[in-house]
Enzyme design. Structure first.
Site, PDB file in Angstrom:
ATOM      1  N   ASP A   1     -11.126 -16.158 -63.379  1.00  0.00           N
ATOM      2  CA  ASP A   1     -10.833 -15.198 -64.460  1.00  0.00           C
ATOM      3  C   ASP A   1      -9.338 -14.883 -64.505  1.00  0.00           C
ATOM      4  O   ASP A   1      -8.923 -13.723 -64.559  1.00  0.00           O
ATOM      5  CB  ASP A   1     -11.662 -13.918 -64.253  1.00  0.00           C
TER       6      ASP A   1
ATOM      7  N   THR B   1     -15.819  -0.213 -65.724  1.00  0.00           N
ATOM      8  CA  THR B   1     -14.737   0.729 -66.014  1.00  0.00           C
ATOM      9  C   THR B   1     -13.941   0.917 -64.726  1.00  0.00           C
ATOM     10  O   THR B   1     -14.525   1.015 -63.648  1.00  0.00           O
ATOM     11  CB  THR B   1     -15.315   2.077 -66.484  1.00  0.00           C
TER      12      THR B   1
END
Ligand code: ATP
Ligand code: MG
Length: 429
Positions: free
Chosen positions: A283, A179
């Site tokens: 990524d 998060t």
């Protein structure tokens, strides 16, 4: 003028601009300009000429957020400076801080004479239009107003990050494993983005991750997110990075090609930088491309720590739509695989539009996008990894060359407008 048509905030267009002209060893002169965005390079030189009559000034500099001096020699560079300055003003407004004047440093000038420094009054010539009739209002001591941001960066990067100094504020988003929070770093007064990941691993592995992350301190590129430090508390790692007030690219819809082009240039430069350090991103996707109201575009979440990547992968499934075919089929990963993800990331807006135009059609909308753009994406997404452009070919591609003009104002205006739209849709004042 472009600025008037697309300024980041209408309120700012009308705002009085104060330019603080720094005089070497002597102090500064404040110049109040009534309509800053229209100011021309020549107007500023004229005023400097009157403040420093014995010097020959051909350019001036300003300081960016890292304390680096940027030279201004043209109207184009003026625009970039003003765009940067207005974004800092916006940030100061959002944080409820006092608005700092725009500081400039005259360059290439002989030392000025003794006269005209104390109790200075300058009658400037009328400029090309009424907005540029300046009024010098005060003389200030030469001591620095605040700690330079370069200094701040050093303090932050000294491994002094810890949980006690951080106040978590909003949640910026959840990802596949962590998060991200917007947070306030009390000692520096700086806003950060902190990614918190739960990892049930041994102390040994924690140490390994911390040492693998060390390389991030060395990453120094304006296309890579700034790293401030990381720490473990019990079974979670917190990774503190620069906060980007425009967020990630995945939440923007319908990015016009002239903006996307500049974003693509920054992403290609960021990747080239990482590859030069022998780091594969691993990524590349829109949610890992961040933008801010200064018009900067930066890459984040690249795989510097193998151990971190492995530890996350054990808990979470690791495939996504941006991965190259060779990666999905478990073959070797290389620069080419990053290139595939780059192509597909920028194809997304095309696809979105294509769905709107014709849901069943597999072809790109004709005439909607330039030939170099479509070619760029097609090349990046060649099935055979070796057929995809190599780093130097990416930089030399006509689509990248066309938009490699350093015009941050284009991205800045677009981010500011999108944020304003988002705010007004959410019913914010
Ligand atoms: P994944 O975990 O698969 O990489 P993701 O990139 O969406 O997915 P996170 O990396 O956890 O997930 O990020 C969550 C969201 O937080 C991002 O989508 C982005 O909008 C926001 N975010 C991340 N880093 C920053 C930052 N430095 N500044 C501002 N917003 C950020
Ligand atoms: Mg991410």
């Amino acid at each position: 003028m472009l600025w008037l048509a697309f300024g980041p905030s209408h309120a700012m267009e009308n705002q009085v601009l104060v330019i603080r002209i720094r005089i070497p060893n002597r102090g500064a002169v404040d110049w109040t300009v009534n309509s800053g965005p229209q100011l021309l390079f020549r107007d500023v030189l004229d005023v400097i000429g009157q403040v420093l009559p014995e010097a020959t000034t051909t350019a001036f500099e300003y300081e960016d957020e890292d304390g680096d001096r940027i030279t201004v020699r043209s109207d184009e560079e003026m625009k970039a400076m003003l765009s940067y300055y207005y974004s800092t003003v916006m940030e100061q407004q959002v944080n409820g801080q006092l608005i700092e004047p725009l500081q400039i440093f005259p360059r290439a000038c002989k030392p000025p004479g003794e006269r005209n420094i104390h109790g200075l009054k300058v009658n400037t010539r009328a400029g090309p239009s009424q907005h540029s009739s300046p009024a010098v209002s005060e003389v200030l001591p030469s001591n620095s107003l605040k700690k330079s941001s370069a200094e701040l960066k050093k303090i932050l990067a000294n491994g002094q990050m810890n949980e006690q100094d951080i106040r978590y504020r909003d949640t910026l988003g959840h990802g596949n494993g962590g998060t991200v929070y917007k947070a306030y770093h009390v000692p520096s007064g700086k806003i950060l983005a902190v990614k918190v990941i739960l990892l049930d691993i041994t102390l040994e592995l924690q140490k390994q991750i911390m040492s693998e992350l060390e390389i991030l301190y060395k990453c120094d590129s304006s296309y890579i997110i700034g790293f401030y430090g990381a720490f473990f508390v019990e079974n979670r790692i917190s990774i503190c990075t620069e906060f980007m007030d425009g967020g990630s690219l995945d939440v923007y819809r319908k990015i016009p090609e002239h903006v996307l082009g500049r974003i693509a240039v920054a992403v290609v430069k960021g990747l080239t930088y990482l590859w030069s350090l022998k780091i594969l991103h691993r990524d590349v996707k829109p949610s890992n491309m961040l933008v801010n109201t200064r018009g900067q575009v930066k890459l984040c979440d690249f795989g510097v720590s193998t151990q971190l990547v492995n530890s996350i992968a054990k808990t979470y499934v690791g495939t996504n739509a941006y991965m190259a075919p060779e990666r999905i089929s478990g073959e070797q990963y290389g620069i080419h695989s990053d290139v595939w993800s780059l192509g597909i990331s920028f194809m997304e807006p095309l696809q979105l539009l294509q769905c709107i135009v014709d849901e069943d059609s597999p072809v790109l909308p004709v005439g909607e996008f330039s030939e170099p753009f479509v070619h760029f994406i097609t090349q990046c997404m060649r099935k055979q990894p070796k057929e995809r452009p190599a780093p130097e070919e990416l930089m030399g591609h006509p689509f990248i060359v066309q938009f490699n003009d350093g015009n941050a104002a284009v991205v800045s205006m677009w981010v500011c407008r999108a944020l304003e739209e988002r705010r007004s849709q959410q019913g914010a004042p």
